[in-house]
Design a protein around this motif. Structure first.
Motif, short mmCIF file in Angstrom:
data_model
loop_
_atom_site.label_atom_id
_atom_site.label_comp_id
_atom_site.label_asym_id
_atom_site.label_seq_id
_atom_site.Cartn_x
_atom_site.Cartn_y
_atom_site.Cartn_z
N VAL A 117 3.56 4.08 3.80
CA VAL A 117 3.70 2.76 3.19
C VAL A 117 3.28 1.70 4.19
N LEU A 118 2.63 0.67 3.70
CA LEU A 118 2.42 -0.55 4.48
C LEU A 118 2.70 -1.72 3.56
N PHE A 119 3.60 -2.60 4.02
CA PHE A 119 3.86 -3.86 3.36
C PHE A 119 3.45 -4.97 4.31
N GLY A 120 2.85 -6.02 3.76
CA GLY A 120 2.46 -7.14 4.59
C GLY A 120 2.44 -8.44 3.83
N VAL A 121 2.49 -9.52 4.58
CA VAL A 121 2.40 -10.86 4.05
C VAL A 121 1.16 -11.49 4.66
N THR A 122 0.33 -12.10 3.83
CA THR A 122 -0.93 -12.66 4.32
C THR A 122 -1.28 -13.94 3.58
N ASP A 123 -2.12 -14.75 4.23
CA ASP A 123 -2.68 -15.92 3.56
C ASP A 123 -4.10 -15.63 3.08
N PHE A 124 -4.60 -14.41 3.31
CA PHE A 124 -5.92 -13.95 2.90
C PHE A 124 -7.06 -14.74 3.56
N GLU A 144 -13.02 -9.50 10.90
CA GLU A 144 -13.66 -10.68 11.48
C GLU A 144 -12.91 -11.98 11.17
N ASN A 145 -11.96 -11.94 10.23
CA ASN A 145 -11.24 -13.15 9.81
C ASN A 145 -9.74 -13.14 10.11
N ILE A 146 -9.14 -11.98 10.20
CA ILE A 146 -7.69 -11.88 10.12
C ILE A 146 -7.07 -11.45 11.46
N ALA A 147 -6.07 -12.20 11.91
CA ALA A 147 -5.24 -11.82 13.05
C ALA A 147 -4.02 -11.08 12.49
N MET A 154 -3.36 0.68 7.99
CA MET A 154 -3.63 -0.59 8.68
C MET A 154 -5.05 -1.08 8.38
N GLU A 155 -6.03 -0.19 8.43
CA GLU A 155 -7.41 -0.59 8.14
C GLU A 155 -7.56 -1.09 6.71
N THR A 156 -6.90 -0.42 5.77
CA THR A 156 -6.96 -0.84 4.36
C THR A 156 -6.32 -2.21 4.18
N ALA A 157 -5.16 -2.42 4.79
CA ALA A 157 -4.47 -3.71 4.68
C ALA A 157 -5.32 -4.83 5.27
N LEU A 158 -5.92 -4.57 6.41
CA LEU A 158 -6.76 -5.57 7.06
C LEU A 158 -7.94 -5.95 6.16
N GLY A 159 -8.54 -4.95 5.51
CA GLY A 159 -9.63 -5.22 4.58
C GLY A 159 -9.19 -6.05 3.39
N ILE A 160 -8.04 -5.74 2.83
CA ILE A 160 -7.51 -6.48 1.68
C ILE A 160 -7.21 -7.93 2.07
N ALA A 161 -6.66 -8.12 3.27
CA ALA A 161 -6.25 -9.45 3.72
C ALA A 161 -7.44 -10.36 4.00
N GLY A 162 -8.61 -9.79 4.30
CA GLY A 162 -9.76 -10.64 4.56
C GLY A 162 -10.74 -10.09 5.58
N LEU A 186 0.83 -1.21 0.00
CA LEU A 186 0.00 0.00 0.00
C LEU A 186 0.86 1.25 0.00
N ALA A 187 0.45 2.23 -0.79
CA ALA A 187 1.12 3.52 -0.85
C ALA A 187 0.13 4.61 -0.48
N ALA A 188 0.56 5.52 0.38
CA ALA A 188 -0.20 6.73 0.69
C ALA A 188 0.54 7.88 0.01
N ARG A 189 -0.17 8.60 -0.85
CA ARG A 189 0.45 9.69 -1.61
C ARG A 189 -0.32 10.98 -1.38
N ASN A 190 0.44 12.07 -1.29
CA ASN A 190 -0.22 13.36 -1.16
C ASN A 190 -0.73 13.81 -2.53
N GLY A 191 -1.36 14.96 -2.58
CA GLY A 191 -1.94 15.47 -3.82
C GLY A 191 -0.93 15.71 -4.92
#
Length: 146
Positions: free
Chosen positions: A62-69, A105-108, A94-102, A50-55
């Motif tokens: 930045v957030l990088f993560g490893v997930t099994d989804f 309610e599903n992801i630790a 963090m909220e965006t990454a958690l949503g992408i990962a699953g 994930l990238a956060a960019r200004n206007g």
């Protein structure tokens, strides 16, 4: 200057990520050994990028993560440009990454936190854990991206 910050899934160029590291506290978490080669592999390989960019398009988070989804997300990198801290960007990443990962309610979520970042993670509702195991510890040379 546009103060809006947009977050999106994006593969970040290694050079741009190295430049970003100079503007964050993440720049001291990597070892010196084969730094540029390993950063290139990191930005190419993580399952959540994930990238956060200004206007103006500047990379400010930045957030990088490893997930099994399905069950877990291990956050390897979460950083915000020092001049953009305390604007909710880290929380949004963090909220965006958690949503992408699953979804919540599903992801630790697991991560290794710099001790200066512990209060931030505690505000997100995270707790310190004792049940993390390590294997094949490698000695690294301390290094700060400059």
């Amino acid at each position: 200057m546009d103060d809006r910050v947009d977050i999106r899934e994006e593969r970040i160029d290694p050079g741009e990520y190295i430049d970003f590291l100079k503007r964050t506290d993440l720049g001291s978490q990597y070892p010196a050994e084969r730094f540029e080669e390993r950063i290139a592999r990191l930005v190419r390989s993580v399952s959540v990028s994930l990238a956060a960019r200004n206007g103006d398009g500047l990379l400010v988070g930045v957030l990088f993560g490893v997930t099994d989804f399905s069950y877990w997300l291990f956050v390897t990198d979460l950083g915000v440009d020092r001049s953009y801290e305390r604007r909710g960007i880290g929380r949004r990443l963090m909220e965006t990454a958690l949503g992408i990962a699953g979804g919540k309610e599903n992801i630790a979520v697991y991560l290794v936190a710099n001790e200066n970042a512990v209060p931030f993670y505690e505000k997100l509702g995270m707790e310190k854990a004792d049940d993390v195991m390590t294997y094949n510890h490698v000695d690294w040379t301390d290094f700060t991206v400059q």
